[in-house]
Scaffold this motif. Structure first.
Motif: not given
Ligand SMILES: Nc1ncnc2c1ncn2[C@@H]1O[C@H](COP(=O)(O)OP(=O)(O)OP(=O)(O)O)[C@@H](O)[C@H]1O
Ligand SMILES: Nc1ccn([C@H]2C[C@H](O)[C@@H](COP(=O)(O)O)O2)c(=O)n1
Length: 726
Positions: A670-690, A713-721
């Motif tokens: 649904l939406f993604a953003t780079q939450a921080s750097s050093r190291p790059p960390r991405f937060v990805i909002f999804t409709t379900g588990f990837l 690089i770190q990727i966190s998946i935030n599943v939202r209903e």
């Protein structure tokens, strides 16, 4: 659709830069000065002399009608194509003639008539509005409009508003150069002349500023002074501004995707578009006296004490992701003294004792602290676990203050006396719950902290990049250090080992000074081999955590061991920039090189993004390659990808390669953003588990697109209903 409004005085480079900017983005280009010039030409072509100093209302009226006819009877036309700009009258190209000396000298007479300005402003707004249309020149992408009153009057709501300016002498020089290069030939009724020596930018500004104000930036308008910038530099500044505006616009669009989904606490921080706080201690370093770690067995009241100390001003400055036990650092203050307070999880030594334990977060906290607050339970009394903790604290060699907690009343205070037996000096009776004795305790602890040798690294000079040179014992760390520093200071020994005295060293690599963390650990050796591995691992972890970049060394003349790979994983898991150094490459024959290449494809496949330098620390062969690799890794470690770029990339990726169906459903991003750097960390909002494989696909694709060589690089998946319908 993006509107770029650019105002500025004569000769600053508005037209040339605006055209190039529009070409870069595929936008339309509107030269409003050319419109005024064309009107002047039209009036002169209709017998108007335009040489009055002051216009009377009759002349104004007549000229306005004439200009109105030029527009309303469809004589006028303008090309919005930045590659082929031009103004036309009944199909005839006026581009050259409007640049003539005569037009240049008379245009202000027309542009200073307010009703004529109103007519042109309306026409200019219509051109801008036309670009919102997918049928417009830019297919709805955007337009660059330049002139004198664009940011203030014509397009005050433009996404990008710039006042391009430069010193007068610089502008005059540019104009003279431009005129001397210009050869105008025209057979038109107005003679077009070359090399207009009389094109005085100051005089032009003076005339133009009678009706427009372009010498000072209005609210929200960015001034770009390009006096000392080349054309390319100016263009780049504008390109960056437009890129940011596109990102901002896209950001809004992508965030809207989440409207129909239930958000959770904390999500808001990712959706504001503001950059999240970096895990950066630099500000704190200037003001704090050091790092105080709070340790103790579980349930002795550590957290209560930490909360009591922090009061309401608790601010997490660093948390450590991916650890089994908590270790959280807070900024704290007591009686005007600032310090960092590290809360650790419960520390229970197992039956085999601490030596056999893996490097727990509490132990690392001690390694990384300048002083320690040991909390014990005054009601339970002294336990064997307390004693084990104390022997480890003694080994760490940090100043310790003992807090005997749960002594809620004065009557109970005597129970603290038992803890003299720990041999750590006066035990302080406190009640973390009620605040009793906590002030006195902190007075003592902060005094010790202020006097302590600073081993936490918090107070190391921040202008140098921090490097941890790590690897299992005997891979050549000292040799490399010596080779780099050009001195044979370290004892290079075949016997592996570490010590507990952290010593940092400044080492020049490729002409630049770097702070090498804890080189003492690299150079010295421990007499007692038992426990050495444990301390070595602990020390390596501490050095990595204090560093920004880990140089991970391997001895390729030996088999690559689990311990080698473990050290590498420590650096990767800690999120540090990484350069892999394959030492003793000169000792390999063809067969050995093939063996390493096979290992590279298998054992190292989790770090295919890392740079690998094959070198000889002993002879110095290829050590000159380190600097570039270190710079690249750190640059990528700090890289930021804008939310707009990130989402449009992931949107395209997802459209081309959707997640496989699972149980008839297809998880979507649904939406993604780079939450921080050093190291790059991405937060990805999804409709379900990837799925794991899809996550890896995303990571590889992000790397291919944005180039994160040398950094995890770190990727966190935030599943939202989806929100439930009411
Ligand atoms: N940053 C720069 N450095 C050096 N020369 C430049 C730079 N930007 C533009 N120029 C040159 O300066 C001259 C004037 O540029 P340009 O005609 O675009 O100015 P302008 O602001 O549109 O002027 P006017 O408002 O009078 O039309 C051109 O020859 C252009 O190539
Ligand atoms: N928005 C505008 C654009 C231009 N002018 C005036 C200023 C000049 O005298 C003339 C020609 O402009 P140039 O081609 O030199 O940029 O038109 C204005 O008043 N408002």
């Amino acid at each position: 659709m993006i509107t770029v409004a650019i105002d500025g005085p004569s000769g600053v480079g508005k037209s040339s830069t605006s055209r190039a900017l529009a070409q870069h983005f595929g936008y339309a280009y509107l030269d409003t000065g050319a419109m005024y010039r064309a009107c002047a030409w039209w009036c002169m072509d209709h017998g108007e002399a335009l040489d009055m100093t002051d216009t009377d209302s009759q002349t104004e009226h007549r000229l306005t009608e004439l200009v109105a006819q030029f527009f309303t009877d469809d004589h006028f036309d303008i090309s919005l194509d930045p590659s082929h700009p031009g103004v036309f009258c009944d199909g005839k190209d006026l581009s050259e003639v409007i640049r003539s000396d005569e037009v240049a000298q008379h245009v202000s007479a027309v542009s200073s008539i307010i009703p004529i300005r109103n007519l042109l402003i309306a026409a200019q707004r219509a051109y801008i509005a036309g670009e919102e249309n997918p049928q417009g020149f830019s297919n709805g992408a955007g337009i660059v409009v330049e002139g004198r009153d664009i940011t203030s009057v014509v397009a005050p709501d433009a996404e990008v508003r710039v006042l391009l300016t430069a010193r007068e002498d610089v502008r005059q020089q540019r104009r003279n150069k431009q005129n001397s290069e210009k050869t105008v030939t025209s057979s038109d009724t107005l003679s077009a002349t070359s090399a207009i020596s009389g094109d005085d930018v100051a005089a032009r500004d003076a005339k133009d500023s009678q009706v427009t104000s372009f010498l000072e930036a209005g609210d929200g308008v960015t001034t770009v002074d390009n006096s000392d910038m080349s054309f390319e530099q100016t263009l780049q500044v504008l390109i960056d501004m437009v890129d940011n505006a596109i990102d901002e616009q896209l950001f809004g669009t992508y965030v809207d995707n989440l409207n129909e989904y239930e958000l959770e606490e904390g999500d808001e921080a990712y959706l504001t578009g503001d950059e999240l706080e970096e895990h950066d201690n630099d500000d704190a370093i200037d003001n704090t006296v050091g790092v105080l770690a709070v340790v103790g067995r579980p349930n002795v009241g550590k957290s209560t004490l930490v909360n009591r100390i922090l009061g309401r001003r608790a601010a997490i400055v660093e948390d450590t992701p991916g650890v089994t036990r908590d270790r959280v650092t807070y900024e704290a203050e007591w009686s005007g003294t600032r310090f960092q307070l590290v809360d650790t999880g419960g520390w229970e030594a197992d039956v085999e004792g601490i030596d056999s334990a893996i490097a727990s977060q509490a132990q690392i906290a001690v390694q990384l602290a300048d002083a320690v607050l040991l909390v014990v339970d005054g009601i339970v009394g002294l336990t064997a676990s307390d004693e084990r903790i104390v022997s480890m604290l003694r080994a760490a060699g940090k100043p310790v203050v003992v807090a005997v907690n749960k002594l809620d009343t004065q009557m109970l205070e005597y129970q603290a006396a038992e803890f003299w037996n720990l041999g750590l000096g006066e035990p302080y009776a406190i009640s973390a719950m009620h605040g009793r004795g906590v002030g006195d305790l902190l007075d003592v602890a902060l005094k010790k902290l202020a006097q302590a040798e600073k081993t936490s690294g918090l107070l190391t000079p921040t202008h140098l990049r921090r490097v941890a040179l790590v690897g299992r014992p005997n891979v050549g760390k000292s040799s490399l250090l010596n080779q780099l520093s050009g001195e044979n200071r370290a004892v290079v020994s075949d016997i592996a080992g570490t010590t507990r005295d952290p010593v940092d060293e400044v080492v020049n690599v490729g002409g630049e000074d770097w702070l090498f963390i804890d080189t003492a650990g690299i150079k010295r050796r421990l007499h007692k081999q038992s426990g050495a591995d444990y301390y070595s691992s602990l020390r390596t972890q501490a050095a990595i955590e204090r560093s920004e970049l880990a140089l991970v060394l391997f001895d390729v003349s030996q088999p690559i061991s689990d311990q080698d790979l473990k050290v590498m994983s420590q650096a990767v898991d800690a999120g540090r920039a990484v350069v892999l150094v394959f030492n003793k490459w000169d000792l390999l024959d063809d067969f050995g090189r093939q063996r390493i290449e096979r290992l590279w494809a298998t054992e190292f496949n989790r770090v295919t993004w890392a740079q690998r330098i094959n070198l000889s620390a002993l002879t110095g062969w290829h050590t000159n390659r380190l600097k570039l690799a270190m710079d690249t890794a750190l640059e990528n470690w700090e890289k930021r990808i804008s939310t707009g770029r990130l989402n449009s990339f992931l949107g395209q990726l997802q459209a081309a390669h959707p997640h496989p169906l699972r149980g008839g459903k297809q998880p979507r991003i649904l939406f993604a953003t780079q939450a921080s750097s050093r190291p790059p960390r991405f937060v990805i909002f999804t409709t379900g588990f990837l799925d794991h494989s899809y996550r890896r696909f995303i990571e590889h694709s992000l790397r291919d697109e944005f180039g994160f060589e040398g950094t995890p690089i770190q990727i966190s998946i935030n599943v939202r209903e989806k929100k439930k319908r009411k």
